[in-house]
Design a protein around this motif. Structure first.
Motif, PDB file in Angstrom:
ATOM      1  N   UNK A 156     -17.575 -13.876  12.481  1.00 41.63           N
ATOM      2  CA  UNK A 156     -18.108 -12.521  12.321  1.00 41.63           C
ATOM      3  C   UNK A 156     -16.947 -11.536  12.270  1.00 41.63           C
ATOM      4  N   UNK A 157     -16.850 -10.723  11.217  1.00 41.11           N
ATOM      5  CA  UNK A 157     -15.750  -9.756  11.118  1.00 41.11           C
ATOM      6  C   UNK A 157     -15.748  -8.790  12.299  1.00 41.11           C
ATOM      7  N   UNK A 158     -14.566  -8.307  12.649  1.00 40.10           N
ATOM      8  CA  UNK A 158     -14.428  -7.403  13.796  1.00 40.10           C
ATOM      9  C   UNK A 158     -15.281  -6.156  13.619  1.00 40.10           C
ATOM     10  N   UNK A 159     -15.350  -5.621  12.398  1.00 39.57           N
ATOM     11  CA  UNK A 159     -16.146  -4.411  12.172  1.00 39.57           C
ATOM     12  C   UNK A 159     -17.608  -4.646  12.514  1.00 39.57           C
ATOM     13  N   UNK A 160     -18.130  -5.809  12.108  1.00 34.26           N
ATOM     14  CA  UNK A 160     -19.522  -6.119  12.392  1.00 34.26           C
ATOM     15  C   UNK A 160     -19.747  -6.287  13.890  1.00 34.26           C
ATOM     16  N   UNK A 161     -18.829  -6.939  14.560  1.00 38.57           N
ATOM     17  CA  UNK A 161     -18.959  -7.125  16.010  1.00 38.57           C
ATOM     18  C   UNK A 161     -18.912  -5.787  16.734  1.00 38.57           C
ATOM     19  N   UNK A 162     -18.059  -4.900  16.268  1.00 35.29           N
ATOM     20  CA  UNK A 162     -17.966  -3.572  16.878  1.00 35.29           C
ATOM     21  C   UNK A 162     -19.252  -2.778  16.668  1.00 35.29           C
TER      22      UNK A 162
ATOM     23  N   UNK B 170     -17.734   4.456  26.641  1.00 38.50           N
ATOM     24  CA  UNK B 170     -16.333   4.607  26.279  1.00 38.50           C
ATOM     25  C   UNK B 170     -15.887   3.539  25.298  1.00 38.50           C
ATOM     26  N   UNK B 171     -14.751   3.780  24.687  1.00 41.59           N
ATOM     27  CA  UNK B 171     -14.192   2.835  23.725  1.00 41.59           C
ATOM     28  C   UNK B 171     -13.965   1.469  24.372  1.00 41.59           C
ATOM     29  N   UNK B 172     -13.470   1.461  25.610  1.00 44.62           N
ATOM     30  CA  UNK B 172     -13.173   0.189  26.275  1.00 44.62           C
ATOM     31  C   UNK B 172     -14.437  -0.649  26.459  1.00 44.62           C
ATOM     32  N   UNK B 173     -15.561   0.019  26.741  1.00 45.61           N
ATOM     33  CA  UNK B 173     -16.819  -0.708  26.919  1.00 45.61           C
ATOM     34  C   UNK B 173     -17.245  -1.371  25.608  1.00 45.61           C
ATOM     35  N   UNK B 174     -17.040  -0.678  24.504  1.00 46.01           N
ATOM     36  CA  UNK B 174     -17.434  -1.212  23.202  1.00 46.01           C
ATOM     37  C   UNK B 174     -16.543  -2.384  22.809  1.00 46.01           C
ATOM     38  N   UNK B 175     -15.228  -2.219  22.963  1.00 52.65           N
ATOM     39  CA  UNK B 175     -14.324  -3.309  22.580  1.00 52.65           C
ATOM     40  C   UNK B 175     -14.524  -4.533  23.471  1.00 52.65           C
ATOM     41  N   UNK B 176     -14.826  -4.301  24.742  1.00 56.59           N
ATOM     42  CA  UNK B 176     -15.080  -5.421  25.638  1.00 56.59           C
ATOM     43  C   UNK B 176     -16.346  -6.163  25.227  1.00 56.59           C
TER      44      UNK B 176
END
Length: 210
Positions: free
Chosen positions: A19-25, A42-48
Motif C-alpha cells: 500500500x503506497x504511503x499516501x494511501x496509508x496516510x 497531531x501529525x505524529x498520531x497520523x504517521x504512527x
C-alpha cells in the motif's frame, strides 16, 4: 524427513500489494480525524497510525491543511459513491429522492472504530477557520446534495416546477438536522425517521402519486 515445499503452489500465490504511503496516510487520517477531530489530531498520531515516518507525510502532502483537504475530498467522493449505488437501485421517482436519505443511513451504519459521530464533513468544517478551503469544499458538498435532491424531486409525478427548489431545500434541512441528532445519538434511527417524514412531504406535494 519433511517433504520439499511445493514451489509451484507457492509461486501461484500472488504477492501482497504494497500500500503506497499516501494511501496509508489518508486511511489513518480518515480514522483519526473522524474519531478525534482535525484539531485534536497531531501529525505524529497520523504517521504512527499509518506506520510511516514523519517525512513521508511531507513528501506526500504540503502541510497538515493539505492532508485535511484531501481527507474531505475523499469523504465527499465516498458519499457520492454511496448515493450512486442507492440511486441505481431506485425503481421509481420517490425512491430516487429517498436515495439521498438512504446514502446517509448507509454512512451512519458503517463500522467505525469508536462509533458513529455524525457527518465527518460538517464536523471538520466546524473546526476550520472562516475562509479555509476545507469549509468551501464542505459547502460545495452540501450544495451538491441539495442539487441531487432537486433533480430527483423535479421528476416526481405532479410536482409543480415552482415547488422543486423549496421542497429540495426543506428535505435538505430535514436531512441535516437528522444527521446532527443521529451523530449525537451515535446511531441511525433518527435518519430512518427522517426518511419516513420525507416520504410524507413528497406525498403531500404530489397528492400521494408515485
Amino acid at each position: 524427513m519433511p517433504s520439499a515445499p511445493d514451489r509451484k503452489g507457492a509461486e501461484a500465490v500472488p504477492p501482497q500489494r504494497k500500500v503506497p504511503a499516501r494511501e496509508r496516510l489518508l486511511e489513518a487520517a480518515a480514522e483519526c480525524f473522524y474519531d478525534q477531530g482535525v484539531n485534536g489530531t497531531g501529525i505524529d498520531a497520523i504517521t504512527a497510525a499509518a506506520g510511516v515516518a514523519r517525512m513521508s507525510l511531507y513528501n506526500n502532502f504540503a502541510s497538515k491543511d493539505d492532508l485535511i483537504l484531501a481527507y474531505l475530498e475523499r469523504r465527499h467522493a465516498e458519499w457520492l459513491e454511496l448515493h450512486r449505488r442507492r440511486f441505481a437501485k431506485a425503481t421509481n421517482a420517490p425512491d430516487r429522492v429517498l436515495a439521498v436519505f438512504d446514502a446517509y443511513i448507509d454512512h451512519a451504519e458503517m463500522a467505525y472504530a469508536h462509533g458513529f459521530r455524525g457527518c465527518g464533513l460538517l464536523n471538520a468544517a466546524a473546526e476550520l477557520p472562516a475562509g479555509a478551503p476545507g469549509r468551501a469544499l464542505v459547502r460545495r458538498h452540501k450544495e451538491e446534495v441539495e442539487s441531487l435532491l432537486a433533480t430527483a424531486v423535479a421528476d416526481l409525478p405532479a410536482m409543480r416546477a415552482d415547488r422543486v427548489a423549496p421542497v429540495a431545500e426543506e428535505l435538505s434541512y430535514l436531512l441535516e438536522g437528522a444527521m446532527a441528532r443521529a451523530g449525537l445519538d451515535g446511531a441511525s434511527p433518527r435518519l430512518h425517521r427522517a426518511r419516513e417524514m420525507a416520504l410524507r412531504i413528497l406525498g403531500a406535494e404530489t397528492g400521494g402519486r408515485r
